[in-house]
Design a protein around this motif. Structure first.
Motif, short mmCIF file in Angstrom:
data_model
loop_
_atom_site.label_atom_id
_atom_site.label_comp_id
_atom_site.label_asym_id
_atom_site.label_seq_id
_atom_site.Cartn_x
_atom_site.Cartn_y
_atom_site.Cartn_z
N VAL A 348 29.91 -66.81 -23.44
CA VAL A 348 30.08 -67.36 -22.24
C VAL A 348 31.19 -67.16 -21.57
O VAL A 348 32.50 -66.89 -22.22
N HIS A 349 31.40 -66.84 -20.49
CA HIS A 349 32.81 -66.58 -19.50
C HIS A 349 33.20 -68.03 -19.14
O HIS A 349 32.74 -68.97 -18.60
N PHE A 350 34.56 -68.24 -19.52
CA PHE A 350 35.13 -69.51 -19.32
C PHE A 350 36.33 -69.40 -18.22
O PHE A 350 37.11 -70.64 -17.91
N GLY A 351 36.72 -68.20 -18.00
CA GLY A 351 37.91 -68.28 -17.28
C GLY A 351 37.77 -68.56 -15.80
O GLY A 351 36.88 -68.14 -15.20
N LYS A 352 38.87 -69.25 -15.29
CA LYS A 352 38.94 -69.59 -13.80
C LYS A 352 39.84 -68.69 -13.02
O LYS A 352 39.85 -68.71 -11.78
N CYS A 353 40.88 -68.13 -13.66
CA CYS A 353 41.93 -67.44 -12.94
C CYS A 353 41.66 -65.89 -12.97
O CYS A 353 41.17 -65.46 -14.10
N ILE A 373 33.10 -76.03 -24.21
CA ILE A 373 31.84 -75.44 -24.48
C ILE A 373 31.24 -75.96 -25.60
O ILE A 373 31.69 -75.92 -26.83
N GLU A 374 29.93 -76.30 -25.43
CA GLU A 374 29.06 -77.08 -26.59
C GLU A 374 28.60 -75.98 -27.39
O GLU A 374 27.71 -75.33 -26.84
N VAL A 375 28.78 -76.10 -28.52
CA VAL A 375 28.14 -75.20 -29.50
C VAL A 375 27.06 -75.83 -30.36
O VAL A 375 27.54 -76.53 -31.26
N GLU A 376 26.04 -75.71 -30.11
CA GLU A 376 24.74 -76.44 -30.64
C GLU A 376 24.33 -75.49 -31.97
O GLU A 376 24.83 -74.42 -32.42
N GLU A 377 23.45 -76.25 -33.01
CA GLU A 377 23.08 -75.59 -34.20
C GLU A 377 22.44 -74.26 -33.90
O GLU A 377 22.53 -73.23 -34.57
#
Length: 431
Positions: A348-353, A373-377
């Motif tokens: 996933v992309h998490f950057g805002k700048c 960022i939630e990492v599920e099983e």
């Protein structure tokens, strides 16, 4: 007496003639020998610096020193970076045997160290990453970024640094030259240098570096490194604001293995949807859609097609490499360019700048260095199934035909440097 001397004179002339001929032949042979020795010992043809692709008629010049390419004159830092690029990967002692079918991972970074720490931490939890090589491509040289990468111990890692990044040329092109036009300056009235983009703006080195770095990186990774020149498999490209889930590498192995049978028209595999805001549909099916810019993976055959479109890439007036690819390069292939992925994102992309921010005198641009960022099983194990079919998104939103680009890429010097990057490892064989 006269009749006695004439034959001796003729004999002497013959001997002198034969001597001259012999001397000439010896000289020519010696000249050929010296030229051949000099040619074989030159930087272009040293052992292990040249590979020949017989099918394409191209010599890969790994040393990068082709006299006909007029790259910018090196300064001290760019020379140092060129030498660093030749260093072998680190951690070979920890991971001496890489998987034969490995997918090499390339991480493309700028100057956002707090982002990079998060990405490196996510990579450290990726299952199978110790089986492959991680290459980190830096846009110039930033010490804090360098230290983060030097601290990696979970896989083999190699760093390469763009030696012609504008960030390491403070006084002349490709950085800022004293005589450069700025913003909307009139070159004639200001007696300055530069050509504007389609909107009347002169080049900004911080902006153009994005496209230059990506293009330099692609050419270097595929055609300029000992570690990759003979790699026949896929290469994964990610960026410093992409969070990678633990199952990403195993999922990608599955996708690349299935691509030829499940989606023969797919050029690539992706770790995430092309819509960066989507985490996937969650369906029990594979997805084929336009190629995204998060975790895209392709092979050398696709790279050859991209490389042949260097002019289209280098002359399109948009400083974004991905938009340039979507608008000009992919459409020139003559048909839809699909990429295959799973129904749930593995990155996933998490950057805002923006990437062009945080590279000036101020500190790097960050979002408080925090990412939630939630990492599920399900994100920790392979969640792509080989028995699934493929759902094709044929009509997706995107840039329409006739889109002219966002600009920022109008200077003729940038066009030429871009073309030179495409040629710097290639010598065309005359047939």
């Amino acid at each position: 007496m006269a009749s006695y001397k004439k034959p001796r004179i003729r004999d002497g002339a013959v001997r002198r003639f034969l001597f001259v001929i012999s001397l000439t032949i010896t000289g020519v042979l010696l000249l050929f020998f010296l030229v051949a020795m000099n040619y074989s010992n030159s930087g272009l043809y040293q052992e292990n610096t040249v590979e020949i692709d017989v099918t394409s008629g191209v010599i890969y010049n790994i040393s990068g020193s082709i006299e006909s390419i007029k790259l910018p004159k090196h300064n001290y830092l760019s020379k140092m970076l060129e030498k660093k690029n030749q260093l072998p990967p680190r951690n070979i002692d920890l991971y001496p045997n890489l998987a034969k079918d490995r997918i090499i991972i390339v991480l493309y970074v700028h100057n956002r160290p707090q982002y990079l720490k998060l990405v490196v931490d996510s990579l450290s939890h990726v299952s199978g990453i110790n089986e492959t090589l991680l290459i980190v491509s830096h846009d110039g040289y930033f010490e804090e970024m360098n230290k983060i990468i030097e601290g990696i111990k979970f896989c083999q890692v190699k760093q390469v640094f763009a030696p012609f990044s504008p960030h390491i040329f403070p006084n002349y092109f490709p950085g800022v030259s004293p005589n450069d036009c700025k913003e909307k300056d009139d070159p004639i009235a200001k007696n300055c240098e530069g050509t504007t983009d389609q909107y009347g703006n002169h080049r900004s080195p911080k902006i153009v570096s994005l496209k230059h770095h990506w293009w330099w990186m692609m050419n270097t990774i595929w055609d300029g490194l000992q570690e990759t020149i003979n790699h026949s498999g896929d290469i994964l490209f990610i960026e410093e604001d992409h969070f990678i889930f633990p199952n990403a590498y195993r999922n990608l192995k599955m996708l690349t293995d299935l691509k030829s049978s499940k989606c023969p028209d797919c050029y690539a595999a992706n770790l995430a949807p092309s819509n960066v805001k989507s985490r996937g549909e969650g369906w029990d099916t594979l997805i084929a859609e336009r190629m995204g810019n998060i975790g895209y993976t392709f092979n050398r055959t696709v790279w050859r097609r991209i490389h042949r479109k260097a002019k289209e890439f280098c002359f399109f007036d948009d400083y974004n490499w991905d938009i340039t690819m979507w608008v000009t390069v992919y459409p020139s292939f003559g048909g839809p360019v699909y990429s295959m992925r799973g129904p749930r994102a593995s990155a996933v992309h998490f950057g805002k700048c923006g990437l062009h921010q945080g590279q000036g005198e101020q500190a790097a641009c960050v979002d408080n260095g925090v990412v939630n960022i939630e990492v599920e099983e399900i994100d920790k194990v392979v969640n792509v199934k080989p028995e699934w079919g493929v759902h094709v998104f044929r009509n997706q939103e995107g840039y329409q035909a006739g889109f002219r680009g966002w600009g920022g890429w109008g200077d003729k010097r940038d066009h030429q440097l871009c073309l030179d990057f495409a040629k710097m490892y290639h010598l065309r064989i005359k047939k």
